[in-house]
Design an enzyme around this catalytic site. Structure first.
Site, mmCIF file in Angstrom:
data_model
loop_
_atom_site.group_PDB
_atom_site.id
_atom_site.type_symbol
_atom_site.label_atom_id
_atom_site.label_comp_id
_atom_site.label_asym_id
_atom_site.label_seq_id
_atom_site.Cartn_x
_atom_site.Cartn_y
_atom_site.Cartn_z
ATOM 1 N N CYS A 1 -23.381 36.108 -30.296
ATOM 2 C CA CYS A 1 -23.947 37.422 -30.562
ATOM 3 C C CYS A 1 -23.424 38.496 -29.615
ATOM 4 O O CYS A 1 -23.254 38.256 -28.422
ATOM 5 C CB CYS A 1 -25.460 37.386 -30.432
ATOM 6 S SG CYS A 1 -26.232 36.229 -31.547
ATOM 7 N N ARG B 1 -15.956 37.647 -30.157
ATOM 8 C CA ARG B 1 -16.917 36.670 -29.655
ATOM 9 C C ARG B 1 -17.351 35.682 -30.740
ATOM 10 O O ARG B 1 -17.881 34.622 -30.427
ATOM 11 C CB ARG B 1 -18.154 37.394 -29.118
ATOM 12 C CG ARG B 1 -17.862 38.232 -27.893
ATOM 13 C CD ARG B 1 -19.005 39.157 -27.590
ATOM 14 N NE ARG B 1 -20.194 38.477 -27.124
ATOM 15 C CZ ARG B 1 -20.455 38.163 -25.869
ATOM 16 N NH1 ARG B 1 -19.589 38.462 -24.936
ATOM 17 N NH2 ARG B 1 -21.561 37.553 -25.528
ATOM 18 N N TRP C 1 -24.386 35.581 -34.392
ATOM 19 C CA TRP C 1 -23.834 34.233 -34.595
ATOM 20 C C TRP C 1 -25.042 33.334 -34.783
ATOM 21 O O TRP C 1 -25.821 33.119 -33.847
ATOM 22 C CB TRP C 1 -23.019 33.834 -33.361
ATOM 23 C CG TRP C 1 -22.243 32.567 -33.525
ATOM 24 C CD1 TRP C 1 -21.010 32.421 -34.086
ATOM 25 C CD2 TRP C 1 -22.633 31.256 -33.077
ATOM 26 N NE1 TRP C 1 -20.614 31.109 -34.026
ATOM 27 C CE2 TRP C 1 -21.591 30.372 -33.417
ATOM 28 C CE3 TRP C 1 -23.756 30.746 -32.437
ATOM 29 C CZ2 TRP C 1 -21.630 29.017 -33.136
ATOM 30 C CZ3 TRP C 1 -23.801 29.386 -32.152
ATOM 31 C CH2 TRP C 1 -22.749 28.534 -32.500
ATOM 32 N N ASN D 1 -29.402 38.608 -27.747
ATOM 33 C CA ASN D 1 -28.419 37.533 -27.630
ATOM 34 C C ASN D 1 -29.060 36.451 -26.782
ATOM 35 O O ASN D 1 -29.598 36.739 -25.716
ATOM 36 C CB ASN D 1 -27.149 38.069 -26.942
ATOM 37 C CG ASN D 1 -26.152 36.968 -26.599
ATOM 38 O OD1 ASN D 1 -26.211 35.880 -27.153
ATOM 39 N ND2 ASN D 1 -25.251 37.259 -25.680
ATOM 40 N N GLY D 2 -29.048 35.214 -27.259
ATOM 41 C CA GLY D 2 -29.668 34.120 -26.505
ATOM 42 C C GLY D 2 -30.541 33.306 -27.437
ATOM 43 O O GLY D 2 -30.472 33.458 -28.660
ATOM 44 N N GLU E 1 -5.909 18.784 -26.340
ATOM 45 C CA GLU E 1 -5.891 20.232 -26.510
ATOM 46 C C GLU E 1 -5.131 20.600 -27.793
ATOM 47 O O GLU E 1 -5.545 21.496 -28.534
ATOM 48 C CB GLU E 1 -5.261 20.884 -25.261
ATOM 49 C CG GLU E 1 -5.085 22.382 -25.317
ATOM 50 C CD GLU E 1 -6.365 23.178 -25.537
ATOM 51 O OE1 GLU E 1 -7.458 22.606 -25.476
ATOM 52 O OE2 GLU E 1 -6.252 24.388 -25.809
ATOM 53 N N LYS F 1 -6.782 22.634 -30.897
ATOM 54 C CA LYS F 1 -6.217 23.875 -31.462
ATOM 55 C C LYS F 1 -6.095 23.742 -32.972
ATOM 56 O O LYS F 1 -6.458 24.632 -33.718
ATOM 57 C CB LYS F 1 -4.825 24.173 -30.877
ATOM 58 C CG LYS F 1 -4.746 24.646 -29.449
ATOM 59 C CD LYS F 1 -5.283 26.016 -29.188
ATOM 60 C CE LYS F 1 -6.744 25.975 -28.955
ATOM 61 N NZ LYS F 1 -7.292 25.958 -27.658
ATOM 62 N N GLU G 1 -9.546 23.692 -34.733
ATOM 63 C CA GLU G 1 -10.253 24.971 -34.619
ATOM 64 C C GLU G 1 -9.781 25.990 -35.652
ATOM 65 O O GLU G 1 -10.592 26.681 -36.248
ATOM 66 C CB GLU G 1 -9.999 25.599 -33.237
ATOM 67 C CG GLU G 1 -10.856 25.070 -32.124
ATOM 68 C CD GLU G 1 -10.551 25.765 -30.802
ATOM 69 O OE1 GLU G 1 -11.496 26.185 -30.134
ATOM 70 O OE2 GLU G 1 -9.354 25.876 -30.427
ATOM 71 N N HIS H 1 -6.536 -0.316 -30.586
ATOM 72 C CA HIS H 1 -7.970 -0.627 -30.514
ATOM 73 C C HIS H 1 -8.762 0.141 -31.571
ATOM 74 O O HIS H 1 -9.953 0.360 -31.396
ATOM 75 C CB HIS H 1 -8.499 -0.330 -29.113
ATOM 76 C CG HIS H 1 -7.836 -1.159 -28.052
ATOM 77 N ND1 HIS H 1 -7.983 -2.524 -27.988
ATOM 78 C CD2 HIS H 1 -6.983 -0.826 -27.056
ATOM 79 C CE1 HIS H 1 -7.264 -3.001 -26.978
ATOM 80 N NE2 HIS H 1 -6.639 -1.979 -26.400
ATOM 81 N N LYS I 1 -16.331 32.764 -29.313
ATOM 82 C CA LYS I 1 -15.452 32.799 -28.148
ATOM 83 C C LYS I 1 -16.248 32.585 -26.875
ATOM 84 O O LYS I 1 -15.822 31.906 -25.954
ATOM 85 C CB LYS I 1 -14.763 34.170 -28.107
ATOM 86 C CG LYS I 1 -13.813 34.359 -26.945
ATOM 87 C CD LYS I 1 -12.545 33.613 -27.189
ATOM 88 C CE LYS I 1 -11.613 33.630 -26.002
ATOM 89 N NZ LYS I 1 -10.601 32.582 -26.101
#
Ligand code: G6P
Length: 610
Positions: free
Chosen positions: A2, A27, A75, A100-101, A483, A487, A490, A506, A605
């Site tokens: 948010c 964000r 969000w 926000n929160g 990573e 990427k 995402e 395995h 973000k």
């Protein structure tokens, strides 16, 4: 996550608020809204699902005049992404808020408020806050008291912007656990989740502290701390350029940020090296003596930052000879842990506001660590302010949700930390000079790798129609494989998993068939032969191999084996060098798939809630 913007000005604020929301888009959000006070008692609101551009169209069609207002990008946490859940929320046309929160005790508050006759129009946790403030106002408290009394009832995290339609000359803001800054103008004041939102209107900011409540009028800003004392908070001038967060000629922020890496790395190294040496004071004047006493290192982080921390574990143990443990913050914060003697607690974060990382730091400070160090990209962030030592990465603003230059500059910062810790231990002067020389060569090496862009864009075509991908690496390349997989998932939404190549047999080997692309990072290091045997296992089962290898690696391109050659470099720099093509691969696959590269679905973000 948010985003909040608010303004009390001597000019219409709709355009300022909408521009602020646009600048907070990075964000991550799913809906947006704005409420503007046209006059006492007259509040107009507009909310839309989807992008800020839609909200702007709505406001263009139905203008919202007025000099005081609040706006929000949401969000979703509680309640689906939908217009009725978007902020600002309003209670009985009297007061309106953006938040926000997460309000953790929203269920109890909601039950009590329902009993008292409040009607709920959303499924959000936020709505209880606006009703609570209304009740305070209705009981005769002024807006400031109403927010203070309400804050005392709330559990959880919040940054709030509040307007009372009966009290049009002020805007009240509060912060507990979620970031909020105040922008100082001439005859006008602003609030926002971060400074970028307000750069078009001011470069002067006050960063609220936890528990602060602020009253903004056109003429002045007053702030009270959590004990109700009127306090002075410093006004800081941001030297960020207005266009610091703009895309320029690039098609996406992510691509711009990938290509900014040579400069960002050079900036992170700048001033930290002197001749053949690391400047001892770059972690602060006390650091050298303190590092000499450190016997263990714990690093905590989330997401991409966690992968950088994983690479650092290899470096700190191999070069500095200190035991190093690494954990994701959301796990670390909820378990009982044994704190090693004389241990350094390191948090790693691009934003410095990630709720779990911040909570882990606060817990560590109570647990007997020798000292805390934040490696962070945002100088005024909570993490930086609350840590004993700080090393800033100088990546510059990172807007793409998928982190790129923040990651590689974190790796550079972690190499500096390895050097600082290794001095007087396993790193002697000759070794230090060698490592410093390698660091200095890094920006040019990265530039060289970026020239592979076109080749990787072609390679990306082989991935577009795939559902799954496996990434393999060994040693410090395993976190790089992680990573690379992160990427890809995402931004292209292709399921991607990373494995240490030795673990293939395995379990994941069962997934291999002609449909399964397997990406391997294969620098010419001590583990190469082992890795090659693992790749044979894949080939023998028909898997399609895409191997990133440096020029020295003896590997033939055959049917089903694609080799992408990278410039050769020292083992130390390999994690940085091999990251770049994986970033480019994910980017180009996402572009071909037509996804929203910079704002991938469901992601944020800056993750300021748990
Ligand atoms: C989110 C972002 C990631 C980031 C992670 C940790 O998930 O989308 O890009 O790596 O948070 O963020 P931090 O700011 O603590 O590095």
């Amino acid at each position: 996550m948010c985003g909040i913007v608010g303004a009390i000005a001597q000019r219409p604020v709709a355009a300022i608020l909408l521009e602020g929301l646009k600048r907070l888009e990075y964000r991550g959000y799913d809906s947006a809204g704005i409420a503007i006070l046209e006059g006492p008692g007259q509040l107009n609101r507009s909310r839309t699902l989807g992008k800020v551009a839609r909200l702007a169209e709505e406001v263009a069609a139905h203008p919202l005049p007025g000099l005081t207002g609040i706006a929000h990008t949401r969000w979703a946490t509680h309640g689906e992404p939908a217009t009725h859940n978007a902020h600002p929320h309003i209670c009985r046309d009297r007061c309106t808020i953006v938040h926000n929160g997460i309000i953790e005790n929203h269920e109890q508050l909601r039950a009590a408020q329902r009993e008292a006759g409040h009607r709920f129009t959303s499924e959000t946790d936020t709505e209880v806050v606006v009703h609570a403030i209304y009740d305070q106002l209705a009981a005769g408290h002024d807006l400031l008291e109403a927010v203070r009394n309400t804050a005392a009832e709330l559990q959880g995290a919040y940054a709030l912007g509040v307007i009372d339609t009966q009290d049009p000359e002020r805007l009240v803001a509060a912060r507990e656990g979620s970031p909020l800054v105040i922008g100082i103008g001439f005859g006008e004041h602003f609030i926002a989740s971060d400074v970028f939102a307000l750069l078009p209107v001011t470069h002067r900011f006050i960063f609220l502290e936890e528990g602060d409540i602020a009253e903004l009028t056109r003429e002045r800003v007053r702030i009270w701390d959590r004990d109700g004392h009127l306090v002075e908070r410093p006004v800081k001038t941001s030297n960020l350029a207005l266009d610091a967060a703009e895309r320029g000629e690039y098609r996406h922020y992510m691509l711009k940020e990938i290509f900014e890496q040579p400069q960002a790395i050079a900036d992170t190294l700048d001033d930290r090296l002197s001749g053949n040496r690391l400047r001892p004071e770059c972690f602060g004047n006390e650091a050298e003596a303190l590092f000499a006493e450190i016997k263990a290192v714990t690093i905590v982080a989330c997401g991409t930052s966690y992968h950088a921390a994983q690479v650092a574990r290899y470096w700190i143990e191999a070069f500095a000879g200190l035991p190093c443990s690494v954990e994701v913050a959301s796990e670390y914060r909820y378990r009982r842990h044994v704190v090693p003697e004389q241990a350094l607690f390191v948090t790693l974060s691009q934003s410095g506001e990630t709720a779990d990382t911040l909570a882990a730091l606060r817990q560590a400070k109570q647990s007997g660590y020798r000292a805390t160090l934040a490696i962070c990209n945002v100088p005024e962030s909570s993490l930086v302010r609350e840590s004993d030592l700080v090393l800033l990465t100088h990546a510059g603003p990172e807007i793409g949700v998928a982190s790129t230059k923040a990651f590689t500059t974190q790796l550079v910062a972690l190499l500096l930390l390895t050097l600082a810790l290794g001095r007087g231990r396993d790193i002697d002067e000759t070794e230090e000079a060698r490592l410093v020389g390698l660091l200095r060569s890094l920006p040019l090496k990265v530039e060289e790798v970026l020239r592979l862009d076109e080749q990787i864009a072609m390679l990306a075509e082989s991935f577009v129609d795939k559902q799954h991908t496996l990434f393999l690496g060994r040693g410090e390349q395993y976190p790089i494989a992680m990573e690379g997989a992160l990427k890809l998932k995402e931004i292209s939404y292709i399921h991607a998993e990373a494995y240490p190549a030795g673990e293939l047999k395995h379990g994941p080997l069962a997934l291999i068939d002609e449909q399964m692309p397997v990406v391997a990072v294969a620098p010419n290091n001590a583990l190469l032969e082992k890795l090659k045997s693992n790749l044979e296992e894949v080939r023998a089962r028909g898997g399609q191999l895409y191997v990133f290898a440096d020029f020295q690696v003896p590997l033939d391109e055959t049917d089903g084996v694609n080799v992408i050659r990278l410039p050769e470099t020292d083992d130390l720099l390999d994690p940085l060098i091999f990251t770049i093509p994986l970033q480019l691969l994910a980017y180009h696959v996402a572009v071909l798939k037509g996804t929203d590269v910079d704002q991938p679905r469901n992601l944020a973000k800056s993750v300021t809630v748990e």
